[in-house]
Enzyme design. Structure first.
Site, PDB file in Angstrom:
ATOM      1  N   CYS A   5      75.050 139.614 145.334  1.00 58.85           N
ATOM      2  CA  CYS A   5      74.711 140.401 144.143  1.00 58.85           C
ATOM      3  C   CYS A   5      75.329 139.763 142.903  1.00 58.85           C
ATOM      4  CB  CYS A   5      75.209 141.832 144.318  1.00 58.85           C
ATOM      5  SG  CYS A   5      74.938 142.876 142.879  1.00 58.85           S
ATOM      6  N   CYS A  54      76.650 142.096 140.271  1.00 60.50           N
ATOM      7  CA  CYS A  54      77.923 142.770 140.555  1.00 60.50           C
ATOM      8  C   CYS A  54      79.087 141.812 140.362  1.00 60.50           C
ATOM      9  CB  CYS A  54      77.983 143.258 141.994  1.00 60.50           C
ATOM     10  SG  CYS A  54      76.596 144.247 142.491  1.00 60.50           S
ATOM     11  N   ASP A  55      78.897 140.569 140.766  1.00 55.81           N
ATOM     12  CA  ASP A  55      80.043 139.684 140.941  1.00 55.81           C
ATOM     13  C   ASP A  55      80.077 138.508 139.966  1.00 55.81           C
ATOM     14  OD1 ASP A  55      80.459 141.379 143.042  1.00 55.81           O
ATOM     15  OD2 ASP A  55      79.600 140.032 144.532  1.00 55.81           O
TER      16      ASP A  55
END
Lengths: 103, 303
Positions: B131, B134-135
């Site tokens: 992701c 997200c990261d």
């Protein structure tokens, strides 16, 4: 409650009870799913486990100390040591199962 | 007893719910432990009609859920543990609870596929990510790779250029599944490089990811690349394993027999769990409405 770089030592590392820290950021979609679950866990485990969140944008020092490279990451602390890490959004039951194990 | 039990809470499941509840069918959504599906992992969605400036994926899902909730379905936030399709009503178990439904709509979608090489699991969350949105922010000024050749890979690579020093797209072929617009955008970005005809054989590192071992399948040559992050975007696997008794194809996609009906009468399917061709938010929503209309029609024929 909100953990920060400033209060992390006193609130988490020196806490008498086990602590759960949800590493999150406002721009992370799955973090928004986990956030209300963390609130519910905080209420359910009141007095037994300290449950709170740490915004990685505002608190980069703690994020780096624990090498957080993926969020949401939920870390369990006991006696100042991280004893368990759960990476990625998970269901409430999963978190509860792990909390019971740590207790 | 529910008229319809919808399993899944992405665009397909929530759209199905809007249709069944508005048709006065008593509806239960089993939303999964983590609700909202793949759009929760995306950023800007530019191809969902009705949002001229685009909309953030998680925001779109929040709006869809709000719209679905307005018509009062019951919602359970957990995963299905098993379903008994052998007798009627169907019995759907979620942990220790069991729900009965006259009909079921399967809308469980798909999850990111793993590459399945040494080091991938060991370094998940320590440099291996599924992701980018997200990261990505944890890879500031690092060199990273994105594995894959589809739209998701291009989107992730473009997103990562906001943070990373360089982004290298590694693809096992020299042709891309990605749409022309996405591929062109990636090619035009000065931070993005391409390595084609190449497979990742291993993720290496100590505390964190430090590199990948590569194999060029045209030249039969191996080499190593020093990087700080691996983003996996090689496609998806349908979430169909829990539905024992429902026909699936060799890759696990639920087989559609007639108008979103599965091989079991009264069990319908919608979205990425059966759709290997389009896999769009808007097609999933469309399948959701179709499956709901079919379920409604079938239920009234049973009265």
């Amino acid at each position: 409650m909100d953990f920060t770089d400033q209060n992390f030592k006193t609130e988490v590392l020196e806490s008498k009870e086990p602590v759960i820290v949800d590493f999150w950021a406002p721009w992370c979609g799955p973090c928004r799913i986990v956030s209300p679950v963390i609130d519910e866990l905080a209420t359910e485990y009141k007095g037994k486990v300290k449950v709170g969140k740490l915004n990685v944008d505002d608190n980069p020092q703690t994020q780096q100390t624990y090498g957080i490279m993926s969020i949401p990451s939920v870390l369990f602390f006991k006696n100042g040591e991280p004893v368990k890490t759960m990476i990625g959004a998970q269901g409430k039951e999963n978190y509860k199962k792990e909390i019971e194990e740590v207790l | 007893m529910f008229d319809v039990i919808i399993v899944g809470s992405g665009p397909a499941g929530l759209t199905a719910s809007i249709y069944t509840t508005r048709a006065n069918l008593k509806t239960l959504i089993i939303a999964g432990a983590v609700w909202g599906g793949q759009l929760q992992l995306t950023t800007l969605v530019e191809n969902y009609p009705g949002f001229p400036d685009g909309i953030q994926g998680p925001e779109l899902m929040t709006l869809m859920r709000k719209q679905a909730e307005r018509f009062k379905p019951e919602i359970v936030e957990d995963n299905v543990s098993s379903i008994d399709f052998s007798s009627r009503p169907f019995k759907v178990s979620v942990g220790t609870k069991t729900f009965e439904g006259k009909s079921v709509i399967i809308a469980t979608g798909a999850d990111s596929k793993k590459i399945g090489v040494p080091g991938e699991k060991e370094f998940a969350g320590r440099g291996v990510s599924y992701c980018a949105t997200c990261d990505g922010a944890f890879f500031k000024e690092k060199d990273v790779v994105v594995i894959g050749g589809g739209d998701t890979a291009m989107e992730e690579a473009l997103f990562l250029t906001h943070f990373a020093k360089t982004v290298t797209i590694i693809h096992r072929r020299d042709e891309f599944k990605a749409s022309k617009i996405m591929l062109d955008r990636a090619k035009a970005n000065p931070k993005i490089k391409f390595i084609v005809n190449t497979e990742v054989k291993e993720v290496i590192g100590d505390q964190k990811v430090t590199g990948v071992k590569l194999f060029n399948n045209k030249e039969n040559k191996e080499n190593e690349l020093t990087i700080g992050g691996v983003f996996v975007a090689i496609g998806h696997v349908p979430n169909s394993a829990v539905f024992k008794g429902i026909d699936v194809d060799e890759q696990g996609y639920v087989k559609v027999h007639d108008h979103y009906l599965t091989n079991v009468e009264g069990v319908f399917v919608a979205g990425d769990v059966h759709d290997r061709h389009y896999r769009q938010a808007v097609t999933a929503a469309g399948y959701g409405s179709s499956a709901a209309l079919e379920a409604e029609r079938w239920l009234s024929s049973q009265r």
